[in-house]
Design a protein around this motif. Structure first.
Motif, PDB file in Angstrom:
ATOM      1  N   THR A  94       0.830  -1.206   0.000  1.00 50.71           N
ATOM      2  CA  THR A  94       0.000   0.000   0.000  1.00 50.71           C
ATOM      3  C   THR A  94       0.865   1.257   0.000  1.00 50.71           C
ATOM      4  N   MET A  95       0.519   2.198  -0.839  1.00 51.98           N
ATOM      5  CA  MET A  95       1.280   3.443  -0.948  1.00 51.98           C
ATOM      6  C   MET A  95       0.971   4.359   0.236  1.00 51.98           C
ATOM      7  N   SER A  96       2.008   4.947   0.817  1.00 51.97           N
ATOM      8  CA  SER A  96       1.841   5.951   1.873  1.00 51.97           C
ATOM      9  C   SER A  96       2.365   7.281   1.345  1.00 51.97           C
ATOM     10  N   LEU A  97       2.147   8.328   2.110  1.00 54.61           N
ATOM     11  CA  LEU A  97       2.545   9.664   1.652  1.00 54.61           C
ATOM     12  C   LEU A  97       3.180  10.438   2.800  1.00 54.61           C
ATOM     13  N   GLY A  98       4.416  10.870   2.587  1.00 63.61           N
ATOM     14  CA  GLY A  98       5.058  11.777   3.530  1.00 63.61           C
ATOM     15  C   GLY A  98       5.805  11.122   4.670  1.00 63.61           C
ATOM     16  N   TYR A  99       5.751   9.809   4.810  1.00 65.25           N
ATOM     17  CA  TYR A  99       6.439   9.141   5.918  1.00 65.25           C
ATOM     18  C   TYR A  99       7.919   8.977   5.593  1.00 65.25           C
ATOM     19  N   GLN A 100       8.773   9.265   6.588  1.00 63.49           N
ATOM     20  CA  GLN A 100      10.212   9.199   6.383  1.00 63.49           C
ATOM     21  C   GLN A 100      10.912   8.317   7.402  1.00 63.49           C
ATOM     22  N   ASN A 101      10.129   7.598   8.226  1.00 62.17           N
ATOM     23  CA  ASN A 101      10.700   6.707   9.223  1.00 62.17           C
ATOM     24  C   ASN A 101      10.634   5.274   8.723  1.00 62.17           C
ATOM     25  N   PHE A 102      11.786   4.619   8.637  1.00 66.32           N
ATOM     26  CA  PHE A 102      11.863   3.275   8.078  1.00 66.32           C
ATOM     27  C   PHE A 102      10.982   2.289   8.835  1.00 66.32           C
ATOM     28  N   ALA A 103      11.027   2.312  10.162  1.00 64.50           N
ATOM     29  CA  ALA A 103      10.259   1.359  10.962  1.00 64.50           C
ATOM     30  C   ALA A 103       8.759   1.545  10.756  1.00 64.50           C
ATOM     31  N   THR A 104       8.315   2.786  10.647  1.00 66.26           N
ATOM     32  CA  THR A 104       6.887   3.058  10.426  1.00 66.26           C
ATOM     33  C   THR A 104       6.431   2.456   9.109  1.00 66.26           C
ATOM     34  N   ILE A 105       7.221   2.636   8.068  1.00 66.69           N
ATOM     35  CA  ILE A 105       6.875   2.119   6.742  1.00 66.69           C
ATOM     36  C   ILE A 105       6.851   0.594   6.743  1.00 66.69           C
ATOM     37  N   MET A 106       7.875  -0.025   7.311  1.00 70.28           N
ATOM     38  CA  MET A 106       7.965  -1.478   7.269  1.00 70.28           C
ATOM     39  C   MET A 106       6.955  -2.152   8.193  1.00 70.28           C
ATOM     40  N   SER A 107       6.702  -1.589   9.346  1.00 72.23           N
ATOM     41  CA  SER A 107       5.755  -2.205  10.280  1.00 72.23           C
ATOM     42  C   SER A 107       4.323  -2.135   9.762  1.00 72.23           C
ATOM     43  N   ASN A 108       4.040  -1.141   8.910  1.00 68.31           N
ATOM     44  CA  ASN A 108       2.707  -1.019   8.324  1.00 68.31           C
ATOM     45  C   ASN A 108       2.597  -1.706   6.968  1.00 68.31           C
ATOM     46  N   HIS A 109       3.715  -2.311   6.513  1.00 65.63           N
ATOM     47  CA  HIS A 109       3.738  -3.003   5.224  1.00 65.63           C
ATOM     48  C   HIS A 109       3.340  -2.066   4.085  1.00 65.63           C
ATOM     49  N   TRP A 110       4.017  -0.918   4.048  1.00 66.22           N
ATOM     50  CA  TRP A 110       3.761   0.087   3.026  1.00 66.22           C
ATOM     51  C   TRP A 110       4.790  -0.031   1.905  1.00 66.22           C
ATOM     52  N   PHE A 111       4.476   0.644   0.818  1.00 63.42           N
ATOM     53  CA  PHE A 111       5.347   0.693  -0.361  1.00 63.42           C
ATOM     54  C   PHE A 111       6.731   1.200   0.028  1.00 63.42           C
ATOM     55  N   TYR A 112       7.762   0.491  -0.449  1.00 62.46           N
ATOM     56  CA  TYR A 112       9.140   0.879  -0.142  1.00 62.46           C
ATOM     57  C   TYR A 112      10.046   0.363  -1.245  1.00 62.46           C
ATOM     58  N   SER A 152      21.638   0.374  14.741  1.00 64.89           N
ATOM     59  CA  SER A 152      21.466   0.738  16.142  1.00 64.89           C
ATOM     60  C   SER A 152      21.097  -0.442  17.038  1.00 64.89           C
ATOM     61  N   PRO A 153      21.854  -0.685  18.097  1.00 68.19           N
ATOM     62  CA  PRO A 153      21.479  -1.736  19.055  1.00 68.19           C
ATOM     63  C   PRO A 153      20.133  -1.454  19.723  1.00 68.19           C
ATOM     64  N   ASP A 154      19.840  -0.178  19.978  1.00 69.70           N
ATOM     65  CA  ASP A 154      18.597   0.149  20.671  1.00 69.70           C
ATOM     66  C   ASP A 154      17.373   0.058  19.765  1.00 69.70           C
ATOM     67  N   LYS A 155      17.591  -0.179  18.466  1.00 68.05           N
ATOM     68  CA  LYS A 155      16.465  -0.340  17.548  1.00 68.05           C
ATOM     69  C   LYS A 155      16.451  -1.718  16.899  1.00 68.05           C
ATOM     70  N   SER A 156      17.295  -2.603  17.421  1.00 67.22           N
ATOM     71  CA  SER A 156      17.338  -3.962  16.882  1.00 67.22           C
ATOM     72  C   SER A 156      16.151  -4.759  17.416  1.00 67.22           C
ATOM     73  N   GLY A 157      16.064  -6.024  17.039  1.00 61.46           N
ATOM     74  CA  GLY A 157      14.931  -6.837  17.472  1.00 61.46           C
ATOM     75  C   GLY A 157      13.815  -6.878  16.459  1.00 61.46           C
ATOM     76  N   HIS A 158      14.055  -6.248  15.301  1.00 65.21           N
ATOM     77  CA  HIS A 158      13.049  -6.259  14.234  1.00 65.21           C
ATOM     78  C   HIS A 158      13.706  -6.710  12.929  1.00 65.21           C
ATOM     79  N   GLU A 159      14.273  -7.890  12.973  1.00 66.69           N
ATOM     80  CA  GLU A 159      14.924  -8.426  11.780  1.00 66.69           C
ATOM     81  C   GLU A 159      13.946  -8.570  10.626  1.00 66.69           C
ATOM     82  N   GLU A 160      12.655  -8.730  10.949  1.00 68.73           N
ATOM     83  CA  GLU A 160      11.657  -8.908   9.891  1.00 68.73           C
ATOM     84  C   GLU A 160      11.576  -7.693   8.972  1.00 68.73           C
ATOM     85  N   TYR A 161      11.997  -6.518   9.446  1.00 67.05           N
ATOM     86  CA  TYR A 161      11.987  -5.333   8.596  1.00 67.05           C
ATOM     87  C   TYR A 161      12.971  -5.471   7.436  1.00 67.05           C
ATOM     88  N   PHE A 162      14.070  -6.205   7.666  1.00 71.06           N
ATOM     89  CA  PHE A 162      15.137  -6.303   6.675  1.00 71.06           C
ATOM     90  C   PHE A 162      15.213  -7.664   5.992  1.00 71.06           C
TER      91      PHE A 162
END
Length: 388
Positions: A94-112, A152-162
């Motif tokens: 799904t296409m999103s508009l204006g988002y610039q945070n990688f985690a937000t885009i990937m967690s919502n399964h948006w176009f990337y 970032s170690p403090d943002k790890s734990g989401h290997e599914e994003y990559f």
């Protein structure tokens, strides 16, 4: 992909409802008569089509032929999409508009559009400080966010994003996931009608960077004096004390290196905003004096970081900002390095349109056919060279 499979399923259901067989004709008493050739119990049989049924059956057979042709088209399209998604797995989202945070885009399964090979290309380079200039809306901030979430170690734990992205296919870089601390600053906030308001905005941004690592106040790997200095700096930043800004990132780099045992990466986004705003609003001399000291302390006299990326729109002349720094590698829009890492290539646009089943590439080219940058033009203002 789900929509395509759903359409194929609908076609299959409809085909089950329509009569099967092939229309043939037999000459009887000098006249051609229609027959339906069908396979029943493994044997081919010809069934005469009665006069009153002919129109309906002929229409149904035509409908079957049309549906089968459409199914073949969809299957070919589906196979083409699968090949595209092997290279760029998020183009059908799904296409999103204006988002610039990688985690937000990937967690919502948006176009990337997968640009993660930038991480490998940049991190494996011999450059300590890379200055990358691109026009606005070229994905610079999203790229910085992607790098931040990868290391970032403090943002790890989401290997599914990559996991499905290009960088994850490299075992060496996969092992680096979540192992390198990151200091991520954006100067997009440094706007204001006065030098004071702009510097206070920078102070707030540095405070965010410190607050992200507030646990350093209790880190047993830092000695008592270092913990006290960190806590004091954070407290003064909350009070918007601008006297601590010049050496703030250099000090934070040292604390992070001690805590993690790894030198951090520094990401500075929209570095040129404070200077362009200062030039426009009339406080250039004050800002360049402050900013040069901050940049030099962060990147020149700082021995506690391993690599850095600086992004922006403009190229600031060396005699204005980087006069004491000879380790900054500049990559403009015309540079071959990182050329496919920012903005969309023509192939990526074609693939994205195909994933959305939009057959309008020529129309897209008519409205926007990219940037032709045979040579970079430089606009000179006092102390500022802006790539346009």
């Amino acid at each position: 992909m789900a929509d395509i499979l759903s359409k194929i399923k609908e076609i299959d259901d409809r085909l089950e409802e329509l009569p099967k067989g092939t229309l043939t004709y037999k000459t009887i008493n000098g006249k051609k008569q229609p027959y339906l050739q069908r396979t029943i119990d493994g044997k081919s049989k010809s069934i005469y089509i009665r006069q009153g049924e002919r129109e309906r059956i002929l229409l149904e057979l035509q409908a079957r032929s049309d549906l089968q042709a459409e199914k073949e088209r969809l299957l070919a399209y589906w196979n083409g999409i699968k090949q595209i998604l092997k290279k760029n797995p998020c183009l059908d989202k799904t296409m999103s508009l204006g988002y610039q945070n990688f985690a937000t885009i990937m967690s919502n399964h948006w176009f990337y559009v997968d640009k993660t090979l930038f991480i490998e290309e940049w991190f494996s380079s011999q450059e300590m400080v890379s200055l990358i200039t691109r026009p606005r809306r070229f994905g610079k901030t999203l790229m910085m966010s992607t790098v931040d979430h990868f290391f970032s170690p403090d943002k790890s734990g989401h290997e599914e994003y990559f996991r499905e992205l290009a960088i994850w296919k490299n075992k060496e870089y996969r092992s680096l996931y979540g192992t390198v601390p990151v200091i991520f600053l954006t100067m997009s906030c440094a706007k204001g009608g006065s030098f004071r308001s702009a510097v206070l905005s920078i102070a707030d941004e540095i405070r965010y960077a410190y607050a992200r690592y507030s646990f350093l106040e209790e880190s047993e790997k830092l000695d008592v004096r270092q913990r006290m200095c960190f806590a004091d700096s954070l407290d003064r930043l909350y009070k918007r004390d601008t006297d601590v800004l010049e050496n703030a990132i250099r000090n934070l780099s040292e604390y992070l290196e001690i805590h993690y045992g790894v030198k951090p990466v520094i990401l500075l986004d929209e570095y040129d905003t404070p200077l362009t705003e200062a030039y426009i609003s009339g406080y250039w001399d004050e800002m360049i004096q402050f900013y040069r000291k901050f940049i030099n302390a962060t990147f020149k006299s700082n021995n506690h970081f391993q690599k850095a990326v600086i992004t922006g729109v403009a190229k600031i002349a060396k005699n204005a900002l980087f006069s004491d720094m000879n380790h900054v590698c500049v990559h403009s829009s015309t540079d071959s390095a990182f050329s496919a890492c920012f903005g969309f290539t023509e192939q990526e646009v074609m693939d994205a349109l195909q994933c959305y089943d939009i057959q309008e590439m020529q129309q897209v080219k008519k409205y926007y056919d990219g940037l032709v940058l045979a040579e970079e033009k430089i606009c000179i203002i006092p102390g500022l060279s802006a790539a346009i």
